[in-house]
Design a protein around this motif. Structure first.
Motif, PDB file in Angstrom:
ATOM      1  N   SER A 149       0.788  -1.235   0.000  1.00  0.00           N
ATOM      2  CA  SER A 149       0.000   0.000   0.000  1.00  0.00           C
ATOM      3  C   SER A 149       0.823   1.291   0.000  1.00  0.00           C
ATOM      4  CB  SER A 149      -0.958  -0.001   1.190  1.00  0.00           C
ATOM      5  OG  SER A 149      -0.234   0.007   2.404  1.00  0.00           O
ATOM      6  N   LEU A 150       2.064   1.237   0.461  1.00  0.00           N
ATOM      7  CA  LEU A 150       2.936   2.422   0.502  1.00  0.00           C
ATOM      8  C   LEU A 150       4.235   2.140  -0.243  1.00  0.00           C
ATOM      9  CD1 LEU A 150       2.372   3.236   4.274  1.00  0.00           C
ATOM     10  CD2 LEU A 150       1.398   4.479   2.341  1.00  0.00           C
ATOM     11  N   SER A 151       4.101   1.536  -1.395  1.00  0.00           N
ATOM     12  CA  SER A 151       5.286   1.071  -2.118  1.00  0.00           C
ATOM     13  C   SER A 151       6.232   2.196  -2.507  1.00  0.00           C
ATOM     14  CB  SER A 151       4.884   0.256  -3.350  1.00  0.00           C
ATOM     15  OG  SER A 151       4.129   1.059  -4.239  1.00  0.00           O
ATOM     16  N   ASP A 152       5.724   3.426  -2.683  1.00  0.00           N
ATOM     17  CA  ASP A 152       6.614   4.536  -3.039  1.00  0.00           C
ATOM     18  C   ASP A 152       7.622   4.820  -1.925  1.00  0.00           C
ATOM     19  OD1 ASP A 152       4.361   5.316  -1.538  1.00  0.00           O
ATOM     20  OD2 ASP A 152       4.538   7.407  -2.178  1.00  0.00           O
ATOM     21  N   ILE A 153       7.177   4.836  -0.672  1.00  0.00           N
ATOM     22  CA  ILE A 153       8.085   5.060   0.465  1.00  0.00           C
ATOM     23  C   ILE A 153       9.032   3.872   0.622  1.00  0.00           C
ATOM     24  CG2 ILE A 153       8.226   5.308   2.987  1.00  0.00           C
ATOM     25  CD1 ILE A 153       5.564   6.792   2.880  1.00  0.00           C
ATOM     26  N   VAL A 154       8.489   2.677   0.542  1.00  0.00           N
ATOM     27  CA  VAL A 154       9.302   1.472   0.707  1.00  0.00           C
ATOM     28  C   VAL A 154      10.380   1.414  -0.367  1.00  0.00           C
ATOM     29  CG1 VAL A 154       9.272  -1.050   0.696  1.00  0.00           C
ATOM     30  CG2 VAL A 154       7.483   0.207   1.901  1.00  0.00           C
ATOM     31  N   GLN A 155      10.018   1.638  -1.624  1.00  0.00           N
ATOM     32  CA  GLN A 155      11.002   1.579  -2.707  1.00  0.00           C
ATOM     33  C   GLN A 155      12.071   2.647  -2.576  1.00  0.00           C
ATOM     34  OE1 GLN A 155       8.917   1.586  -6.447  1.00  0.00           O
ATOM     35  NE2 GLN A 155       8.086  -0.464  -6.124  1.00  0.00           N
ATOM     36  N   GLU A 156      11.696   3.820  -2.076  1.00  0.00           N
ATOM     37  CA  GLU A 156      12.665   4.907  -1.941  1.00  0.00           C
ATOM     38  C   GLU A 156      13.693   4.654  -0.843  1.00  0.00           C
ATOM     39  OE1 GLU A 156      12.892   9.740  -1.193  1.00  0.00           O
ATOM     40  OE2 GLU A 156      10.932   8.796  -1.499  1.00  0.00           O
ATOM     41  N   TYR A 157      13.285   4.017   0.256  1.00  0.00           N
ATOM     42  CA  TYR A 157      14.154   3.931   1.428  1.00  0.00           C
ATOM     43  C   TYR A 157      14.627   2.535   1.826  1.00  0.00           C
ATOM     44  CZ  TYR A 157      12.684   8.748   2.205  1.00  0.00           C
ATOM     45  OH  TYR A 157      12.448  10.084   2.067  1.00  0.00           O
ATOM     46  N   LEU A 158      13.831   1.517   1.621  1.00  0.00           N
ATOM     47  CA  LEU A 158      14.159   0.185   2.131  1.00  0.00           C
ATOM     48  C   LEU A 158      15.386  -0.401   1.436  1.00  0.00           C
ATOM     49  CD1 LEU A 158      13.176  -1.984   4.142  1.00  0.00           C
ATOM     50  CD2 LEU A 158      11.972  -3.038   2.230  1.00  0.00           C
ATOM     51  N   ALA A 159      16.313  -0.913   2.235  1.00  0.00           N
ATOM     52  CA  ALA A 159      17.543  -1.559   1.759  1.00  0.00           C
ATOM     53  C   ALA A 159      18.454  -0.601   1.005  1.00  0.00           C
ATOM     54  CB  ALA A 159      17.218  -2.789   0.917  1.00  0.00           C
ATOM     55  N   ARG A 160      18.327   0.675   1.288  1.00  0.00           N
ATOM     56  CA  ARG A 160      19.202   1.675   0.660  1.00  0.00           C
ATOM     57  C   ARG A 160      20.341   2.108   1.593  1.00  0.00           C
ATOM     58  NH1 ARG A 160      17.338   0.775  -4.134  1.00  0.00           N
ATOM     59  NH2 ARG A 160      15.305   1.634  -4.626  1.00  0.00           N
ATOM     60  N   HIS A 161      20.200   1.798   2.892  1.00  0.00           N
ATOM     61  CA  HIS A 161      21.173   2.294   3.860  1.00  0.00           C
ATOM     62  C   HIS A 161      21.846   1.186   4.665  1.00  0.00           C
ATOM     63  CE1 HIS A 161      19.955   6.335   2.879  1.00  0.00           C
ATOM     64  NE2 HIS A 161      18.722   5.862   2.845  1.00  0.00           N
ATOM     65  N   ALA A 162      21.167   0.103   4.892  1.00  0.00           N
ATOM     66  CA  ALA A 162      21.787  -1.047   5.555  1.00  0.00           C
ATOM     67  C   ALA A 162      22.446  -1.872   4.449  1.00  0.00           C
ATOM     68  CB  ALA A 162      20.740  -1.861   6.303  1.00  0.00           C
ATOM     69  N   ASP A 163      23.751  -1.997   4.505  1.00  0.00           N
ATOM     70  CA  ASP A 163      24.531  -2.549   3.389  1.00  0.00           C
ATOM     71  C   ASP A 163      24.522  -4.067   3.362  1.00  0.00           C
ATOM     72  OD1 ASP A 163      26.212  -2.950   1.287  1.00  0.00           O
ATOM     73  OD2 ASP A 163      27.915  -1.863   2.142  1.00  0.00           O
ATOM     74  N   TYR A 164      23.682  -4.617   2.517  1.00  0.00           N
ATOM     75  CA  TYR A 164      23.577  -6.070   2.383  1.00  0.00           C
ATOM     76  C   TYR A 164      24.725  -6.665   1.571  1.00  0.00           C
ATOM     77  CZ  TYR A 164      21.491  -4.833  -2.107  1.00  0.00           C
ATOM     78  OH  TYR A 164      21.266  -4.305  -3.341  1.00  0.00           O
ATOM     79  N   GLN A 165      25.495  -5.820   0.882  1.00  0.00           N
ATOM     80  CA  GLN A 165      26.600  -6.335   0.067  1.00  0.00           C
ATOM     81  C   GLN A 165      27.860  -6.607   0.882  1.00  0.00           C
ATOM     82  OE1 GLN A 165      26.839  -3.438  -3.075  1.00  0.00           O
ATOM     83  NE2 GLN A 165      25.254  -4.475  -4.268  1.00  0.00           N
ATOM     84  N   THR A 166      28.000  -5.954   2.036  1.00  0.00           N
ATOM     85  CA  THR A 166      29.206  -6.152   2.852  1.00  0.00           C
ATOM     86  C   THR A 166      28.937  -6.796   4.207  1.00  0.00           C
ATOM     87  OG1 THR A 166      29.074  -3.924   3.779  1.00  0.00           O
ATOM     88  CG2 THR A 166      30.392  -4.203   1.773  1.00  0.00           C
ATOM     89  N   ASN A 167      27.669  -6.871   4.606  1.00  0.00           N
ATOM     90  CA  ASN A 167      27.334  -7.441   5.907  1.00  0.00           C
ATOM     91  C   ASN A 167      26.472  -8.686   5.692  1.00  0.00           C
ATOM     92  OD1 ASN A 167      25.873  -8.043   8.359  1.00  0.00           O
ATOM     93  ND2 ASN A 167      26.576  -6.074   9.152  1.00  0.00           N
ATOM     94  N   PRO A 168      26.976  -9.875   6.016  1.00  0.00           N
ATOM     95  CA  PRO A 168      26.214 -11.097   5.742  1.00  0.00           C
ATOM     96  C   PRO A 168      24.899 -11.199   6.518  1.00  0.00           C
ATOM     97  CG  PRO A 168      28.184 -11.588   7.031  1.00  0.00           C
ATOM     98  CD  PRO A 168      28.282 -10.148   6.621  1.00  0.00           C
ATOM     99  N   PHE A 169      24.827 -10.608   7.709  1.00  0.00           N
ATOM    100  CA  PHE A 169      23.573 -10.668   8.471  1.00  0.00           C
ATOM    101  C   PHE A 169      22.512  -9.750   7.866  1.00  0.00           C
ATOM    102  CE2 PHE A 169      26.633 -12.255  11.593  1.00  0.00           C
ATOM    103  CZ  PHE A 169      26.034 -13.470  11.869  1.00  0.00           C
TER     104      PHE A 169
END
Length: 159
Positions: A10-30
């Motif tokens: 329902s709020l995909s615009d906010i989710v797409q803009e911010y989610l997984a943009r700041h917590a670095d999944y490429q360098t942190n395995p957890f």
């Protein structure tokens, strides 16, 4: 405040803009594990200029009756000149063994004041890894009893 699974619909615009943009999944395995298996958690979105008087309490409860793995994801987005207190709590109903891998992304707007508390009251058999990335005015962390607790907090230093 909305369940993250619902926010993705329902709020995909906010989710797409911010989610997984700041917590670095490429360098942190957890963070990568959490990102791969995230399907639940919370979105807290506070509009520009809003002053939230009462604390917002996000409560995650494990029944502790069976061995489980959970990957809650929390996205806190605060607008310009807003103010709020957020309490993120983890608790259990029994002394079972389980693994929690939480990730919280905190995205404050200019001039926003966010007071953030993380409380863990879990089984002495619990394993909890938490990654928090963002900028807050005040941060407090309280925990009891975890067998393993690893906490990563990343916040930019600004002058």
């Amino acid at each position: 405040v909305v369940n993250l699974a619902e926010a993705m619909r329902s709020l995909s615009d906010i989710v797409q803009e911010y989610l997984a943009r700041h917590a670095d999944y490429q360098t942190n395995p957890f963070v990568a594990l959490n990102t791969a298996f995230m399907h639940d958690g919370a979105l807290v979105s506070i509009p520009d200029g809003a002053i939230v008087e009462e604390p917002i309490h996000l409560l995650f409860i494990s029944t502790g009756k069976q061995e489980t793995v959970s990957n809650p994801r929390i996205l806190l987005v605060t607008g310009k000149d807003s103010s709020a207190t957020v309490i993120e709590s983890y608790a259990t109903l029994a002394q079972g063994r389980y693994f929690t891998n939480s990730v919280t992304e905190v995205l404050p707007g200019p001039g926003a004041a966010l007071r953030y508390y993380k409380v863990q009251q879990q089984s002495d058999k619990a394993f909890h890894i938490t990654n928090t990335r963002g900028k807050v005015v005040e941060f407090n962390f309280f925990f009891t009893a975890d067998r393993l607790d690893k906490f990563f907090f990343h916040s930019p230093i600004t002058g």
